[in-house]
Motif scaffolding. Structure first.
Motif, PDB file in Angstrom:
ATOM      1  N   CYS A   1       0.726  -1.325  -0.007  1.00 30.12           N
ATOM      2  CA  CYS A   1      -0.118   0.106   0.038  1.00 30.12           C
ATOM      3  C   CYS A   1       0.833   0.995   0.129  1.00 30.12           C
ATOM      4  O   CYS A   1       2.018   1.211   0.360  1.00 30.12           O
ATOM      5  N   ILE A   2       0.315   2.321  -0.162  1.00 27.18           N
ATOM      6  CA  ILE A   2       1.063   3.656   0.080  1.00 27.18           C
ATOM      7  C   ILE A   2       0.237   4.504   0.921  1.00 27.18           C
ATOM      8  O   ILE A   2      -0.933   4.591   1.231  1.00 27.18           O
ATOM      9  N   THR A   3       1.255   5.232   1.774  1.00 25.01           N
ATOM     10  CA  THR A   3       0.774   6.049   2.818  1.00 25.01           C
ATOM     11  C   THR A   3       1.004   7.464   2.589  1.00 25.01           C
ATOM     12  O   THR A   3       1.849   7.824   2.071  1.00 25.01           O
ATOM     13  N   CYS A   4      -0.028   8.228   2.835  1.00 18.84           N
ATOM     14  CA  CYS A   4       0.075   9.732   2.701  1.00 18.84           C
ATOM     15  C   CYS A   4       0.705  10.446   3.554  1.00 18.84           C
ATOM     16  O   CYS A   4       0.903  10.106   4.582  1.00 18.84           O
ATOM     17  N   PRO A   5       1.591  11.366   2.815  1.00 19.17           N
ATOM     18  CA  PRO A   5       2.663  11.937   3.827  1.00 19.17           C
ATOM     19  C   PRO A   5       2.143  13.068   4.662  1.00 19.17           C
ATOM     20  O   PRO A   5       2.703  13.555   5.555  1.00 19.17           O
ATOM     21  N   TYR A   6       0.695  13.469   4.466  1.00 15.25           N
ATOM     22  CA  TYR A   6       0.028  14.574   5.160  1.00 15.25           C
ATOM     23  C   TYR A   6      -0.394  14.017   6.575  1.00 15.25           C
ATOM     24  O   TYR A   6      -0.321  14.631   7.678  1.00 15.25           O
ATOM     25  N   HIS A   7      -1.392  12.948   6.319  1.00 10.45           N
ATOM     26  CA  HIS A   7      -2.068  12.460   7.787  1.00 10.45           C
ATOM     27  C   HIS A   7      -1.954  11.007   7.867  1.00 10.45           C
ATOM     28  O   HIS A   7      -2.853  10.565   8.679  1.00 10.45           O
ATOM     29  N   GLY A   8      -1.227  10.414   7.017  1.00 10.38           N
ATOM     30  CA  GLY A   8      -0.885   8.921   7.212  1.00 10.38           C
ATOM     31  C   GLY A   8      -2.007   8.092   6.612  1.00 10.38           C
ATOM     32  O   GLY A   8      -2.049   6.777   7.108  1.00 10.38           O
ATOM     33  N   TRP A   9      -2.994   8.659   6.008  1.00  5.99           N
ATOM     34  CA  TRP A   9      -3.913   7.708   5.421  1.00  5.99           C
ATOM     35  C   TRP A   9      -3.313   6.635   4.577  1.00  5.99           C
ATOM     36  O   TRP A   9      -2.512   7.192   3.596  1.00  5.99           O
TER      37      TRP A   9
ATOM     38  N   ILE B   1      -6.921   4.678   8.483  1.00  3.19           N
ATOM     39  CA  ILE B   1      -6.829   6.038   9.022  1.00  3.19           C
ATOM     40  C   ILE B   1      -6.392   5.729  10.282  1.00  3.19           C
ATOM     41  O   ILE B   1      -6.987   5.384  11.210  1.00  3.19           O
ATOM     42  N   PRO B   2      -5.028   6.095  10.463  1.00  4.45           N
ATOM     43  CA  PRO B   2      -4.495   5.693  11.661  1.00  4.45           C
ATOM     44  C   PRO B   2      -5.032   6.292  13.138  1.00  4.45           C
ATOM     45  O   PRO B   2      -4.640   5.673  14.247  1.00  4.45           O
ATOM     46  N   TYR B   3      -5.757   7.343  13.015  1.00  3.85           N
ATOM     47  CA  TYR B   3      -6.165   7.972  14.284  1.00  3.85           C
ATOM     48  C   TYR B   3      -7.949   7.813  14.354  1.00  3.85           C
ATOM     49  O   TYR B   3      -8.464   8.464  15.060  1.00  3.85           O
ATOM     50  N   GLN B   4      -8.335   6.733  13.669  1.00  8.35           N
ATOM     51  CA  GLN B   4      -9.803   6.153  13.873  1.00  8.35           C
ATOM     52  C   GLN B   4      -9.988   4.874  13.384  1.00  8.35           C
ATOM     53  O   GLN B   4      -9.224   4.488  12.624  1.00  8.35           O
ATOM     54  N   GLU B   5     -11.117   4.567  13.861  1.00  2.71           N
ATOM     55  CA  GLU B   5     -11.431   2.945  13.611  1.00  2.71           C
ATOM     56  C   GLU B   5     -11.893   2.629  12.062  1.00  2.71           C
ATOM     57  O   GLU B   5     -11.367   1.643  11.471  1.00  2.71           O
ATOM     58  N   ASN B   6     -12.892   3.425  11.718  1.00  2.00           N
ATOM     59  CA  ASN B   6     -13.236   3.211  10.397  1.00  2.00           C
ATOM     60  C   ASN B   6     -12.592   3.786   9.320  1.00  2.00           C
ATOM     61  O   ASN B   6     -11.782   5.059   9.493  1.00  2.00           O
ATOM     62  N   THR B   7     -12.765   3.282   8.039  1.00  2.00           N
ATOM     63  CA  THR B   7     -12.085   3.841   7.088  1.00  2.00           C
ATOM     64  C   THR B   7     -13.211   4.723   6.053  1.00  2.00           C
ATOM     65  O   THR B   7     -14.354   4.457   6.426  1.00  2.00           O
ATOM     66  N   VAL B   8     -12.683   5.202   5.032  1.00  2.00           N
ATOM     67  CA  VAL B   8     -13.930   5.858   4.032  1.00  2.00           C
ATOM     68  C   VAL B   8     -13.863   4.928   2.857  1.00  2.00           C
ATOM     69  O   VAL B   8     -13.068   4.303   2.365  1.00  2.00           O
ATOM     70  N   ASN B   9     -15.318   4.793   2.428  1.00  2.00           N
ATOM     71  CA  ASN B   9     -15.755   4.266   1.442  1.00  2.00           C
ATOM     72  C   ASN B   9     -15.336   4.993   0.054  1.00  2.00           C
ATOM     73  O   ASN B   9     -16.183   5.534  -0.520  1.00  2.00           O
ATOM     74  N   LYS B  10     -14.117   5.176  -0.295  1.00  2.00           N
ATOM     75  CA  LYS B  10     -13.611   6.035  -1.253  1.00  2.00           C
ATOM     76  C   LYS B  10     -12.423   5.506  -1.962  1.00  2.00           C
ATOM     77  O   LYS B  10     -11.507   5.090  -1.222  1.00  2.00           O
ATOM     78  N   ARG B  11     -12.475   5.461  -3.202  1.00  2.00           N
ATOM     79  CA  ARG B  11     -11.298   4.988  -3.838  1.00  2.00           C
ATOM     80  C   ARG B  11     -10.592   6.022  -4.961  1.00  2.00           C
ATOM     81  O   ARG B  11     -11.203   6.811  -5.458  1.00  2.00           O
ATOM     82  N   LEU B  12      -9.050   5.531  -4.879  1.00  2.00           N
ATOM     83  CA  LEU B  12      -8.469   6.342  -5.942  1.00  2.00           C
ATOM     84  C   LEU B  12      -8.504   5.679  -7.215  1.00  2.00           C
ATOM     85  O   LEU B  12      -8.320   4.345  -7.214  1.00  2.00           O
TER      86      LEU B  12
END
Length: 332
Positions: A73-81, A92-103
């Motif tokens: 995987c790839i980690t975002c440099p801004y907030h670690g998503w 998402i390292p600071y919450q349990e749920n992820t977002v239902n959104k794709r690149l």
């Protein structure tokens, strides 16, 4: 060349080169831009290369600038998503749920040390396969990749930000007379064969050069042009080498050009390409695109050209075939 005046777009369907495998080691991230899209490529720990749109859906950071590979995987440099190779948000390292959104992800393929992306404005899966620099030429040459020096980095060169449409560059595949005037060739090659194959995805030509001394054909080169993105060429004669020429749109105004050379080893030779051969390739082969660019950069596209009699059939057939790679409906 004024690309805005061309009768076709800079977004054809097909396979297009984006680099060489040696540029994408495991665990590294690379920012790219093609077809007007900001992209990010990364090779996961499983060795597989992934390509996707570059901007994180969170706050729009570019994953290719400071992003890091985590497993596959790839980690975002801004907030670690964290985004998977399939474009899915998996952490998402600071919450349990992820977002239902794709690149958006882009199909890629690697063969003989080169990397290609599939572009299709309808988002259809790849409609055909690329020719292969070795397997596609078995009736012409039985040489295998192990019998050639490694291509990277000494057999490669790129030209970024060129004001050239890919389609223009591949008209060379039927143009025998430009060799004399552009490349100072002492002989004009003869077009021996021409056909369309592989479910209409490949335009094939066979040229022959005659010897001044014997008037016999002593060198031939077989060309397989895939869509309007890549041209695979095998030269056979006193020197046996192979050339991949590619042109990939960056946006509506520029393309990136690539040249790759496979030079045959002598019997028993191993290891990297000798310096003498590196110099010869650099000075005699990789520079041929420089010579073409003197014309291409300033050329005006002529929709109804005045052709010499010998050129009419080949140019007309090529352009009719090229037109089939634009504005295609979605694949079923």
């Amino acid at each position: 060349m004024n690309l805005k005046e061309l009768p076709f777009s800079m977004k054809p369907v097909g396979w297009f080169q984006i680099g060489w495998s040696g540029e994408f080691p495991v665990g590294e991230v690379k920012a790219l831009r093609y077809f007007g899209e900001d992209l990010v490529a990364f090779r996961g720990e499983d060795g597989v290369l992934r390509l996707m749109n570059a901007h994180c859906h969170h706050l729009g950071a570019h994953l290719g600038h400071g992003g890091k590979v985590k497993d596959n995987c790839i980690t975002c440099p801004y907030h670690g998503w964290v985004w998977s190779g399939e474009g899915k948000n998996v952490e998402i390292p600071y919450q349990e749920n992820t977002v239902n959104k794709r690149l958006k992800t882009w199909p890629v393929t690697e063969q003989h040390g080169c990397i290609f992306m599939w572009h299709d404005p309808t988002n259809s899966a790849p409609r055909w396969e690329l020719p292969h620099m070795f397997d596609s030429f078995r009736e012409f040459s039985d040489r295998d990749e192990s019998e050639f020096y490694p291509i990277f980095p000494h057999g490669t060169r790129r030209w970024p930000d060129e004001p050239v449409h890919p389609q223009i560059t591949f008209e060379n595949s039927v143009d025998s007379m430009h060799f004399r005037y552009v490349h100072n060739s002492p002989l004009d090659p003869m077009l021996l064969e021409m056909d369309i194959r592989d479910n209409d995805s490949v335009f094939r030509t066979l040229f022959g050069f005659k010897s001044v001394r014997t008037n016999n054909i002593e060198m031939t080169f077989d060309t397989r042009t895939s869509g309007v993105g890549c041209s695979f060429n095998v030269f056979k004669g006193a020197y046996n080498y192979r050339v991949l020429f590619s042109a990939t749109p960056i946006d509506d105004e520029k393309s990136e050009l690539f040249n790759t050379i496979w030079w045959e080893r002598k019997d028993g030779e191993e290891g990297d390409m000798p310096v003498a051969i590196q110099d010869r390739i650099k000075n005699e082969i990789l520079t041929t695109v420089d010579e073409d660019l003197v014309v291409w950069r300033h050329q005006k596209y002529v929709d109804r050209p005045m052709l010499a009699k010998q050129d009419v059939k080949a140019f007309n057939q090529l352009r009719k075939w090229q037109a089939g790679f634009y504005d295609l409906p979605a694949a079923e």
